[in-house]
Motif scaffolding. Structure first.
Motif, PDB file in Angstrom:
ATOM      1  N   TYR A   1      -2.380   2.695  11.817  1.00 22.26           N
ATOM      2  CA  TYR A   1      -1.973   1.981  10.475  1.00 22.26           C
ATOM      3  C   TYR A   1      -2.243   1.641  10.598  1.00 22.26           C
ATOM      4  O   TYR A   1      -2.155  -0.274  11.387  1.00 22.26           O
ATOM      5  CB  TYR A   1      -0.557   2.340   9.734  1.00 22.26           C
TER       6      TYR A   1
ATOM      7  N   ASN B   1      -4.270  13.638   4.108  1.00 17.80           N
ATOM      8  CA  ASN B   1      -5.176  14.263   4.898  1.00 17.80           C
ATOM      9  C   ASN B   1      -4.562  15.713   5.416  1.00 17.80           C
ATOM     10  O   ASN B   1      -5.874  16.573   5.350  1.00 17.80           O
ATOM     11  CB  ASN B   1      -6.376  13.654   5.690  1.00 17.80           C
TER      12      ASN B   1
ATOM     13  N   ASN C   1     -16.593   5.951   6.015  1.00 17.96           N
ATOM     14  CA  ASN C   1     -16.646   5.130   5.934  1.00 17.96           C
ATOM     15  C   ASN C   1     -16.874   3.660   6.693  1.00 17.96           C
ATOM     16  O   ASN C   1     -16.840   2.347   6.725  1.00 17.96           O
ATOM     17  CB  ASN C   1     -14.577   4.751   6.079  1.00 17.96           C
TER      18      ASN C   1
ATOM     19  N   ASP D   1      -4.492   8.923  10.216  1.00 16.45           N
ATOM     20  CA  ASP D   1      -5.307   9.404   8.810  1.00 16.45           C
ATOM     21  C   ASP D   1      -6.607   9.816   9.180  1.00 16.45           C
ATOM     22  O   ASP D   1      -8.053  10.347   8.310  1.00 16.45           O
ATOM     23  CB  ASP D   1      -4.815   8.877   8.117  1.00 16.45           C
ATOM     24  N   ALA D   2      -7.305   9.527  10.288  1.00 18.88           N
ATOM     25  CA  ALA D   2      -8.783   9.584  10.511  1.00 18.88           C
ATOM     26  C   ALA D   2      -8.719  11.568  10.951  1.00 18.88           C
ATOM     27  O   ALA D   2      -8.763  11.414  11.828  1.00 18.88           O
ATOM     28  CB  ALA D   2      -8.985   8.675  11.612  1.00 18.88           C
TER      29      ALA D   2
ATOM     30  N   HIS E   1       0.976  -1.023  -0.300  1.00 20.93           N
ATOM     31  CA  HIS E   1       0.188   0.083   0.306  1.00 20.93           C
ATOM     32  C   HIS E   1       0.876   0.788  -0.185  1.00 20.93           C
ATOM     33  O   HIS E   1       1.761   1.441   0.232  1.00 20.93           O
ATOM     34  CB  HIS E   1      -0.780   0.110   1.394  1.00 20.93           C
ATOM     35  N   SER E   2      -0.177   2.629   0.155  1.00 18.26           N
ATOM     36  CA  SER E   2       1.069   3.240  -0.429  1.00 18.26           C
ATOM     37  C   SER E   2       1.374   4.549   0.816  1.00 18.26           C
ATOM     38  O   SER E   2       2.367   4.716   1.666  1.00 18.26           O
ATOM     39  CB  SER E   2       0.034   4.720  -1.376  1.00 18.26           C
ATOM     40  N   ILE E   3       0.551   4.098   1.991  1.00 16.31           N
ATOM     41  CA  ILE E   3       0.405   5.354   3.069  1.00 16.31           C
ATOM     42  C   ILE E   3       1.248   6.013   2.941  1.00 16.31           C
ATOM     43  O   ILE E   3       1.352   6.947   3.853  1.00 16.31           O
ATOM     44  CB  ILE E   3       2.535   4.229   4.148  1.00 16.31           C
ATOM     45  N   LEU E   4       0.074   6.742   2.151  1.00 11.72           N
ATOM     46  CA  LEU E   4       0.161   8.219   1.678  1.00 11.72           C
ATOM     47  C   LEU E   4      -1.120   8.930   2.428  1.00 11.72           C
ATOM     48  O   LEU E   4      -1.355   9.975   2.040  1.00 11.72           O
ATOM     49  CB  LEU E   4       0.018   8.507   0.387  1.00 11.72           C
ATOM     50  N   SER E   5      -1.992   8.107   3.604  1.00  8.03           N
ATOM     51  CA  SER E   5      -3.149   9.030   2.945  1.00  8.03           C
ATOM     52  C   SER E   5      -3.457   9.715   5.062  1.00  8.03           C
ATOM     53  O   SER E   5      -3.987  11.170   4.573  1.00  8.03           O
ATOM     54  CB  SER E   5      -4.495   7.554   3.782  1.00  8.03           C
TER      55      SER E   5
ATOM     56  N   HIS F   1      -6.695  -1.046   4.153  1.00  8.07           N
ATOM     57  CA  HIS F   1      -8.232  -0.891   4.052  1.00  8.07           C
ATOM     58  C   HIS F   1      -8.924  -2.622   4.063  1.00  8.07           C
ATOM     59  O   HIS F   1      -9.878  -2.135   4.994  1.00  8.07           O
ATOM     60  CB  HIS F   1      -8.380  -0.421   2.351  1.00  8.07           C
TER      61      HIS F   1
HETATM   62  P1  FAD Z   1      -3.897   3.392   0.002  1.00  8.60           P
HETATM   63  O1  FAD Z   1      -4.452   1.886   0.247  1.00  8.60           O
HETATM   64  O2  FAD Z   1      -1.910   2.709  -0.330  1.00  8.60           O
HETATM   65  O3  FAD Z   1      -4.539   3.832  -1.185  1.00  8.60           O
HETATM   66  C1  FAD Z   1      -4.389   4.938  -1.322  1.00  8.60           C
HETATM   67  C2  FAD Z   1      -5.686   6.828  -0.896  1.00  8.60           C
HETATM   68  O4  FAD Z   1      -5.905   6.242  -1.742  1.00  8.60           O
HETATM   69  C3  FAD Z   1      -4.852   6.774   0.202  1.00  8.60           C
HETATM   70  O5  FAD Z   1      -4.381   7.086   0.850  1.00  8.60           O
HETATM   71  C4  FAD Z   1      -6.412   7.494   0.608  1.00  8.60           C
HETATM   72  O6  FAD Z   1      -6.274   8.482   0.366  1.00  8.60           O
HETATM   73  C5  FAD Z   1      -7.039   7.089  -0.481  1.00  8.60           C
HETATM   74  N1  FAD Z   1      -8.750   5.423  -0.424  1.00  8.60           N
HETATM   75  C6  FAD Z   1      -8.353   4.261  -0.258  1.00  8.60           C
HETATM   76  N2  FAD Z   1      -9.603   4.112   0.004  1.00  8.60           N
HETATM   77  C7  FAD Z   1     -10.253   5.211   0.354  1.00  8.60           C
HETATM   78  C8  FAD Z   1     -11.339   5.042   1.280  1.00  8.60           C
HETATM   79  N3  FAD Z   1     -12.280   4.304   1.297  1.00  8.60           N
HETATM   80  N4  FAD Z   1     -12.338   6.149   1.373  1.00  8.60           N
HETATM   81  C9  FAD Z   1     -11.163   7.755   1.286  1.00  8.60           C
HETATM   82  N5  FAD Z   1      -9.452   6.986   0.598  1.00  8.60           N
HETATM   83  C10 FAD Z   1      -9.439   6.067   0.269  1.00  8.60           C
HETATM   84  N6  FAD Z   1      -8.710   6.517   4.893  1.00  8.60           N
HETATM   85  C11 FAD Z   1      -8.703   7.438   5.462  1.00  8.60           C
HETATM   86  O7  FAD Z   1      -8.099   8.210   4.749  1.00  8.60           O
HETATM   87  N7  FAD Z   1      -8.991   8.355   7.103  1.00  8.60           N
HETATM   88  C12 FAD Z   1      -9.548   7.426   7.520  1.00  8.60           C
HETATM   89  O8  FAD Z   1     -10.245   7.808   8.848  1.00  8.60           O
HETATM   90  C13 FAD Z   1     -10.094   5.992   7.477  1.00  8.60           C
HETATM   91  N8  FAD Z   1     -10.941   5.477   8.193  1.00  8.60           N
HETATM   92  C14 FAD Z   1     -11.651   4.400   7.185  1.00  8.60           C
HETATM   93  C15 FAD Z   1     -12.135   3.213   8.443  1.00  8.60           C
HETATM   94  C16 FAD Z   1     -12.771   2.155   8.005  1.00  8.60           C
HETATM   95  C17 FAD Z   1     -13.959   1.226   8.816  1.00  8.60           C
HETATM   96  C18 FAD Z   1     -12.187   1.862   6.879  1.00  8.60           C
HETATM   97  C19 FAD Z   1     -13.371  -0.008   6.256  1.00  8.60           C
HETATM   98  C20 FAD Z   1     -11.777   2.550   5.701  1.00  8.60           C
HETATM   99  C21 FAD Z   1     -11.343   3.916   6.339  1.00  8.60           C
HETATM  100  N9  FAD Z   1      -9.975   4.160   5.139  1.00  8.60           N
HETATM  101  C22 FAD Z   1      -9.745   5.491   5.774  1.00  8.60           C
HETATM  102  C23 FAD Z   1      -9.818   4.443   4.252  1.00  8.60           C
HETATM  103  C24 FAD Z   1      -9.224   3.666   3.853  1.00  8.60           C
HETATM  104  O9  FAD Z   1      -9.007   2.079   4.212  1.00  8.60           O
HETATM  105  C25 FAD Z   1      -6.967   3.977   4.096  1.00  8.60           C
HETATM  106  O10 FAD Z   1      -7.474   5.648   3.683  1.00  8.60           O
HETATM  107  C26 FAD Z   1      -6.369   4.020   3.807  1.00  8.60           C
HETATM  108  O11 FAD Z   1      -5.962   2.014   4.462  1.00  8.60           O
HETATM  109  C27 FAD Z   1      -4.665   4.198   4.046  1.00  8.60           C
HETATM  110  O12 FAD Z   1      -3.722   3.707   3.983  1.00  8.60           O
HETATM  111  P2  FAD Z   1      -2.876   3.611   2.308  1.00  8.60           P
HETATM  112  O13 FAD Z   1      -2.655   5.196   2.364  1.00  8.60           O
HETATM  113  O14 FAD Z   1      -1.816   2.490   2.162  1.00  8.60           O
HETATM  114  O15 FAD Z   1      -4.240   3.465   1.168  1.00  8.60           O
END
Ligand code: FAD
Ligand code: SF4
Length: 508
Positions: A362, A272, A405, A396-397, A264-268, A365
């Motif tokens: 962290y 945010n 979500n 990221d919340a 995963h990207s870990i960019l959320s 998804h």
């Molecule tokens: P990656 O899997 O690499 O995805 C790339 C980017 O896409 C993320 O950085 C994020 O910005 C965006 N993204 C992906 N899925 C979602 C989604 N469903 N909604 C919005 N953006 C998304 N995301 C948050 O940013 N903040 C939260 O508080 C949050 N709470 C969540 C709660 C639940 C119950 C669930 C099921 C999902 C939640 N997510 C949340 C969405 C998602 O799980 C995370 O964005 C993601 O896991 C962040 O990791 P990453 O940057 O490695 O994402």
């Protein structure tokens, strides 16, 4: 005219609309660290540290650019109380702020402006692709809203991965069927770690403060390496594009013990906090795809999360609040088990997801949706409690993204308003997508009895309880049909065992 620009902790964007027409000679900026913000949910220590460190770095940057800035550190008062004193003391007539990511704060700012009789200018957030009003227009009076149609609208409007004839690149809008792979049964192999940053002096100081001031808060700080500046966030983004994006698609849903980040990207968190913009992330992914010829399913899967899901859930938040926060479609009322905060459960899947959450702030998804979220839905936990947990423990919340979500996707608390079916799964799914079950005290295939997997028992119990509703929905009819393969006597045993589990959630 005396204008004050308020920069909130998740609005760390140098070219934010809050600074449009900013005049350093006449206008002023304020940033406020408030203990109340960290305390109103029981926030993870890494989340508090990330916000404070990123704010202090941003303030340093503003100061170096000679912005007139008041930075209030470690205030014991709510943001609006600090703001009130500052406005009164300096006789500001205008308060400017980008639309907050929590409606609670927006309402507070509106009351303050009313009370002080000053002009409040809440500006559209230029970080996003889709403005709040545009989403409302797109939604119109549709009762049920779906990501897929919004995503196509966004792809066309912003010409992202589109061919000249307005058809999607690769001839399909989505390549999900290629993005559901598990790791090999031997393990995930060598995963290139995401870029992690050694804390600098500002971050070290923040970490020490958080350890002292918030020592009773959940989570650990020993592994803190989050990007806290735009420069670091850009480096983390480039590193992901170069090394991790090619495998992102295929293993998007895969899980494995002690593999907290997968591909995963870990960019959320950086997105945010607005250290980086979604447009630059999407553009960077497309550039790498074109230059390196990586597979379209990886890039499309990634783009959809940002251009699709992220914008969609934000639109839904502003469209459906405040009723979204109270929604409880199934009328679930149970309390969140205490072990959500400690990981002390015998379920190996929950243990792994919660332990890494406490370690880093962290989880990816599928862990959030199909492990901790799935369990909370099947165990009939009160949505408000579950949402408070997610808001507290992930770095990221922020409410605009966390609430839709959790409430909408994971708990189906809004019914079919914006997802077509409840996301539920038994232990069989978790076994297929991970190695968790290999080391678990429970057996994923057993539906009742001492060794039965709680995910499995509660899953079948959920199907039995909601069979009429699941029968009506074409997306869940097949799931419901599988129940017919279990005879009535066995269904009864499942129900009994599930009831035992529900009465003993603290000891699972
Ligand atoms: P990656 O899997 O690499 O995805 C790339 C980017 O896409 C993320 O950085 C994020 O910005 C965006 N993204 C992906 N899925 C979602 C989604 N469903 N909604 C919005 N953006 C998304 N995301 C948050 O940013 N903040 C939260 O508080 C949050 N709470 C969540 C709660 C639940 C119950 C669930 C099921 C999902 C939640 N997510 C949340 C969405 C998602 O799980 C995370 O964005 C993601 O896991 C962040 O990791 P990453 O940057 O490695 O994402
Ligand atoms: Fe989770 Fe059940 Fe597998 Fe244990 S057996 S890891 S509880 S799915």
């Amino acid at each position: 005219l005396k204008k004050l620009v308020l920069v909130l902790g998740d609005q760390l964007k140098a070219d934010s609309s809050a600074f449009n027409n900013f005049s350093p000679e006449n206008d002023h900026v304020i940033m406020i660290e408030s203990v109340c913000e960290a305390n109103y949910v029981w926030s993870h220590q890494a989340k508090i540290a990330l916000f404070l460190s990123a704010m202090r770095h941003f303030a340093k940057d503003l100061k170096s650019k000679k912005y007139p800035l008041t930075y209030i550190a470690k205030s014991k008062q709510p943001i609006v109380a600090e703001l009130k004193q500052h406005i009164q003391k300096n006789q500001f007539t205008h308060l400017i702020c980008v639309e907050p990511g929590e409606l609670r704060l927006k309402a507070d700012l509106e009351s303050l402006a009313h009370e002080l009789n000053i002009h409040l200018d809440l500006r559209q957030d230029n970080h996003f692709y889709c403005e709040v009003d545009e989403f409302k227009k797109w939604a119109g009076d549709k009762k049920e809203l779906r990501l897929e149609y919004f995503y196509r609208y966004m792809r066309k409007k912003h010409q992202v991965m589109m061919q000249a004839n307005d058809e999607p690149e690769g001839g399909q809008w989505n390549f999900d069927d290629q993005n559901r792979g598990a790791y090999s049964k031997k393990g995930p192999g060598l995963i290139i770690d995401p870029l992690w940053f050694e804390p600098d002096d500002i971050t070290k100081e923040v970490i020490a403060e958080v350890k002292e001031q918030y020592s009773n808060h959940p989570g650990q700080l020993e592994n803190f390496g989050w990007p806290v500046t735009r420069d670091q966030a850009l480096k983390a983004m480039e590193h992901f594009m170069e090394h991790r994006l090619p495998s992102f698609g295929q293993y998007q849903d895969a899980m494995w013990t002690n593999t907290p980040f997968g591909w995963h990207s870990i960019l959320s968190a950086s997105l945010n906090l607005k250290l980086i913009d979604p447009k630059e992330v999407v553009d960077a992914a497309i550039k790498v795809w074109k230059q390196k010829n990586i597979s379209i399913n990886a890039v499309e899967g990634f783009v959809r999360q940002i251009l699709g899901w992220r914008e969609f859930v934000r639109g839904m938040y502003y469209l459906d609040m405040p009723k979204m926060a109270k929604a409880n479609f199934y009328d679930h009322q149970r309390s969140l088990p205490k072990w959500y905060w400690s990981g002390e459960t015998k379920m190996a899947c929950m243990q792994d997801a919660i332990n890494q959450t406490m370690k880093f702030g962290y989880a990816h998804h599928i862990q959030r949706l199909m492990v901790t979220g799935n369990f909370a839905l099947l165990a009939e936990i009160l949505p408000k409690d579950v949402c408070a947990w997610y808001l507290a423990v992930y770095v990221d919340a922020i409410e605009w993204v966390e609430l839709p979500n959790t409430s909408g996707m994971a708990l189906f608390a809004n019914g079919p308003r914006f997802t077509s079916k409840p996301y539920i799964a038994s232990g069989a799914y978790i076994k297929r997508m991970s190695n968790y079950c290999d080391s678990c005290a429970y057996k994923p295939s057993e539906r009742y009895g001492e060794n039965a997997c709680p995910m499995t028992s509660l899953y079948w119990n959920f199907l039995i309880k909601h069979k009429a509703e699941l029968e009506k929905n074409p997306r869940t009819r097949l799931m419901r049909a599988n129940l017919n393969k279990i005879d009535v006597a066995e269904q009864h045993k499942i129900e009994q065992h599930a009831q035992y589990l529900l009465n003993n959630l603290e000891n699972i």
